[in-house]
Design a protein around this motif. Sequence first.
Motif, PDB file in Angstrom:
ATOM      1  N   THR A  40       0.842  -1.197   0.000  1.00  0.00           N
ATOM      2  CA  THR A  40       0.000   0.000   0.000  1.00  0.00           C
ATOM      3  C   THR A  40       0.877   1.247   0.000  1.00  0.00           C
ATOM      4  OG1 THR A  40      -0.081   0.134   2.421  1.00  0.00           O
ATOM      5  CG2 THR A  40      -1.775  -1.218   1.320  1.00  0.00           C
ATOM      6  N   SER A  56       1.373   8.039  -2.714  1.00  0.00           N
ATOM      7  CA  SER A  56       0.117   7.848  -3.445  1.00  0.00           C
ATOM      8  C   SER A  56       0.162   8.568  -4.789  1.00  0.00           C
ATOM      9  CB  SER A  56      -1.072   8.372  -2.625  1.00  0.00           C
ATOM     10  OG  SER A  56      -1.273   7.590  -1.477  1.00  0.00           O
ATOM     11  N   ARG A  60       0.226   6.734  -8.532  1.00  0.00           N
ATOM     12  CA  ARG A  60      -0.781   7.023  -9.561  1.00  0.00           C
ATOM     13  C   ARG A  60      -0.112   7.420 -10.877  1.00  0.00           C
ATOM     14  NH1 ARG A  60      -3.284   9.714  -5.201  1.00  0.00           N
ATOM     15  NH2 ARG A  60      -2.685  11.759  -6.078  1.00  0.00           N
ATOM     16  N   GLU A  70      -3.281  -1.356  -9.713  1.00  0.00           N
ATOM     17  CA  GLU A  70      -3.960  -1.747  -8.489  1.00  0.00           C
ATOM     18  C   GLU A  70      -4.170  -3.256  -8.465  1.00  0.00           C
ATOM     19  OE1 GLU A  70      -7.173   0.489  -6.664  1.00  0.00           O
ATOM     20  OE2 GLU A  70      -6.979   1.960  -8.289  1.00  0.00           O
ATOM     21  N   GLY A  75      -7.888  -4.574  -0.827  1.00  0.00           N
ATOM     22  CA  GLY A  75      -7.890  -3.205  -0.349  1.00  0.00           C
ATOM     23  C   GLY A  75      -9.274  -2.591  -0.353  1.00  0.00           C
ATOM     24  N   GLU A  79      -7.604   2.506   1.099  1.00  0.00           N
ATOM     25  CA  GLU A  79      -6.313   1.823   1.198  1.00  0.00           C
ATOM     26  C   GLU A  79      -6.121   0.930  -0.010  1.00  0.00           C
ATOM     27  OE1 GLU A  79      -3.537   2.389   2.474  1.00  0.00           O
ATOM     28  OE2 GLU A  79      -3.453   1.422   4.431  1.00  0.00           O
ATOM     29  N   ARG A  80      -5.564   1.484  -1.059  1.00  0.00           N
ATOM     30  CA  ARG A  80      -5.322   0.717  -2.273  1.00  0.00           C
ATOM     31  C   ARG A  80      -4.056  -0.130  -2.145  1.00  0.00           C
ATOM     32  NH1 ARG A  80      -5.944   5.228  -7.084  1.00  0.00           N
ATOM     33  NH2 ARG A  80      -8.080   5.910  -6.646  1.00  0.00           N
ATOM     34  N   TRP A  81      -4.092  -1.287  -2.767  1.00  0.00           N
ATOM     35  CA  TRP A  81      -2.900  -2.119  -2.883  1.00  0.00           C
ATOM     36  C   TRP A  81      -2.376  -1.994  -4.311  1.00  0.00           C
ATOM     37  CZ3 TRP A  81      -0.255  -5.495   0.492  1.00  0.00           C
ATOM     38  CH2 TRP A  81      -0.759  -5.512   1.793  1.00  0.00           C
ATOM     39  N   TRP A  82      -1.049  -1.885  -4.424  1.00  0.00           N
ATOM     40  CA  TRP A  82      -0.406  -1.708  -5.716  1.00  0.00           C
ATOM     41  C   TRP A  82       0.582  -2.838  -5.979  1.00  0.00           C
ATOM     42  CZ3 TRP A  82      -2.052   2.367  -8.670  1.00  0.00           C
ATOM     43  CH2 TRP A  82      -2.731   3.399  -8.013  1.00  0.00           C
TER      44      TRP A  82
END
Length: 210
Positions: A40, A56, A60, A70, A75, A79-82
């Motif tokens: 994250t 973040s 992006r 993503e 997530g 709270e995005r997971w990458w």
Amino acid sequence: MTEDTPTMAERTLDMVSLKALAHPLRVQLLDQLSVHGASTASALADKLGESSGATSYHLRQLAKHGFVREVEGRGTGRERWWERVPGGIALTPEGIADSEAGRAASALVMREWEQNRAVLLQDFVNRGYEELDMEWILAGTLATANLRITREQLAAVVESWDAWAKATLEPLRGRNDPGSRPVQFHFNAFPVLGGAETPPGPDENVGGPA
């Protein structure tokens, strides 16, 4: 120069994608996802000593240019997971070395790649005996060879490495067997600047460093 990822397929950077990557934090984020897997923005921020807002934003931007994506089904909206997009990254001089901007961006990316590799190596040297079992220490190696060779011989060595990597490393990619941990392989082969090229002639000195 190639930056490795979980598959052998390569993406050759053009000027647009190279400029998008040419930021120290973006290279660090890409390297972290390559070595340690999905994460994250906040976890990456903690690890790199940055703000979550900065990580973040740069994640992006990396996603916009196809370097990361993503993780589907993981997530939340907050709270995005990458993860890194699978596929190698090839940085070649064609179409890049012709301009000052291209050379500067290429130098920045390659410098960050090498500095990040050096950090991992120094961590192993400095803390390996404290944190790893002796079996892990003995399984690895640090090796350097100094030679005087021609362009053709250098190209042949690199070609042999590529063939070895495809035959030996490819079957191991994408696996996460019990007991496994991140392992990084280094192979650097390049002409040393400041060295003189041996002139042609049958009686020239054929000796050199070993």
